[in-house]
Scaffold this motif. Structure first.
Motif, short mmCIF file in Angstrom:
data_model
loop_
_atom_site.label_atom_id
_atom_site.label_comp_id
_atom_site.label_asym_id
_atom_site.label_seq_id
_atom_site.Cartn_x
_atom_site.Cartn_y
_atom_site.Cartn_z
N ALA A 25 0.84 -1.37 -0.27
CA ALA A 25 0.18 0.48 0.04
C ALA A 25 1.50 0.89 0.42
N VAL A 26 2.19 1.17 0.85
CA VAL A 26 3.42 2.71 0.63
C VAL A 26 3.53 2.69 -0.25
N HIS A 27 3.85 2.03 -1.60
CA HIS A 27 4.63 2.29 -2.84
C HIS A 27 3.50 2.73 -3.73
N ALA A 28 2.10 1.86 -3.28
CA ALA A 28 1.22 2.92 -4.41
C ALA A 28 0.75 4.35 -3.53
N LEU A 29 1.11 4.58 -2.79
CA LEU A 29 0.35 5.51 -2.38
C LEU A 29 1.00 7.12 -3.00
N VAL A 65 -1.87 12.09 3.12
CA VAL A 65 -1.43 12.08 4.32
C VAL A 65 -3.10 11.56 5.19
N LEU A 66 -3.90 11.87 4.87
CA LEU A 66 -4.97 10.51 6.08
C LEU A 66 -4.51 9.01 5.21
N PHE A 67 -4.19 8.97 3.91
CA PHE A 67 -4.24 7.39 3.33
C PHE A 67 -2.67 6.58 4.58
N ILE A 68 -1.49 7.92 4.47
CA ILE A 68 -0.88 7.60 5.03
C ILE A 68 -0.73 6.85 6.30
N PHE A 69 -1.75 7.56 6.93
CA PHE A 69 -1.90 7.72 8.65
C PHE A 69 -2.38 6.11 8.66
N VAL A 70 -3.31 6.19 7.78
CA VAL A 70 -4.12 4.93 8.44
C VAL A 70 -3.22 4.09 8.01
N VAL A 71 -3.12 3.95 6.75
CA VAL A 71 -1.68 2.37 6.51
C VAL A 71 -0.63 1.99 7.68
N MET A 72 -0.20 3.26 8.04
CA MET A 72 1.07 3.07 9.48
C MET A 72 -0.10 2.63 10.68
N THR A 81 9.60 -2.58 12.47
CA THR A 81 10.58 -1.88 11.97
C THR A 81 10.93 -2.78 10.78
N GLU A 82 11.36 -3.98 10.63
CA GLU A 82 11.14 -4.91 9.53
C GLU A 82 10.90 -4.40 8.41
N VAL A 83 9.16 -3.79 8.33
CA VAL A 83 8.52 -3.80 7.26
C VAL A 83 9.23 -3.00 6.72
N GLU A 84 9.37 -1.21 8.04
CA GLU A 84 10.65 -0.10 7.24
C GLU A 84 11.61 -0.28 6.38
N THR A 85 12.46 -1.14 7.73
CA THR A 85 13.82 -1.09 6.87
C THR A 85 13.50 -2.06 4.77
N THR A 86 12.26 -2.54 4.88
CA THR A 86 11.85 -3.77 3.28
C THR A 86 11.20 -1.87 2.50
#
Lengths: 196, 89
Positions: A25-29, A65-72, A81-86
């Protein structure tokens, strides 16, 4: 200027294709933000600078920003943390950066060539939009404010219910679970009656 | 036109709720682009005003939609739209 228009449109379409086909989802955003920025450039080039600014501020700013908040929020967990490093690997952000660099080059080109978007027949100024917005379209403005109010109240209501249910993970679990289960059932029936 | 088609394809093929909402955003954006194109064609500000209204509508829609997604994720620990079939008659 025509070439700038076509380049921006191509970037928009490409970024949208990439956005709807990504798995994460983050790549898509990331690609979706890029698509919105490209559409903003297109708006500027067809003589709508005010709408272009609104697109960047509200769509690419507030809504994303709303989308990113919800995804996070949905990704909270011990493996965060490992997801974030990916996510932070270069292959993730290399393509979005390349497309964004195209847009930046285009912006510099347009600014250097002259402030006026030359492709436009006639640039429609914010003043003109304001006069029209509060003249013949005043009822539309009122309706939009009503809609935003309804959206605010609805989002608050849904978020508040969710918050209360989260309480069941707190202290004295057993009693609380019974109570909140009852509450959840009641909330569900409440919602269906609303929907009906 | 192409953007709208892409948004529709995304809406139809993806089952993840976040992607569904994103596709709706793409479709709204595409319709706004059509309004701006009309505004450019006739040189009138009306199309841009319609875009402002679409923007307000998208903001309201996405806030409610994301609140619903959060609620969905609390009830059913997943984001799959097919899992929400409890109301099947």
């Amino acid at each position: 200027m025509l070439i700038a228009f076509y380049v921006a449109a191509a970037v928009a379409v490409l970024a949208t294709i990439l956005a709807v086909t990504r798995r994460s989802a983050v790549h898509a955003l990331l690609y979706l933000i890029l698509s919105l920025l490209a559409v903003a450039v297109v708006f500027y080039l067809v003589g709508a600078p005010f709408v272009s600014a609104l697109e960047v501020i509200i769509y690419a700013g507030a809504i994303m920003v709303l989308f990113i908040f919800v995804v996070m929020m949905l990704n909270i967990g011990e493996h965060a943390t490992e997801v974030e490093t990916t996510w932070l690997r270069p292959s993730t952000w290399a393509w979005p950066s390349a497309l964004a660099a195209i847009l930046v080059v285009e912006l510099i080109y347009v600014v250097v060539r002259g402030a006026r978007p030359a492709g436009a027949m006639r640039v429609i100024t914010p003043k003109e939009i304001g006069i029209s917005l509060f003249g013949p379209y005043a009822i539309g403005v009122e309706l939009a404010s009503l809609l935003l109010m309804a959206g605010l109240v609805g989002a608050y209501h849904l978020g508040r219910r969710a918050y209360r249910e989260e309480d069941r993970y707190g202290a004295d679990t057993d009693r609380r679970r019974v109570v909140s289960g009852d509450d959840a059932v009641r909330a569900g029936s409440d919602r269906t009656s609303h929907a009906a | 036109m192409t953007l709208f088609a892409l948004g529709l394809i995304g809406l139809l093929t993806r089952r993840n709720l976040i992607f569904t909402l994103m596709s709706v955003e793409v479709m709204l954006n595409a319709s706004g682009l059509a309004f701006i194109a009309g505004s450019y064609q006739w040189g009138q500000p009306d199309g841009q005003i319609m875009f402002v209204f679409i923007l307000a509508m998208a903001a309201a829609e996405v806030s409610v939609g994301l609140a619903l997604v959060l609620q969905f994720q609390r009830r059913i620990p997943s984001l799959d739209a097919d899992k929400a079939s409890e109301m099947r008659g």
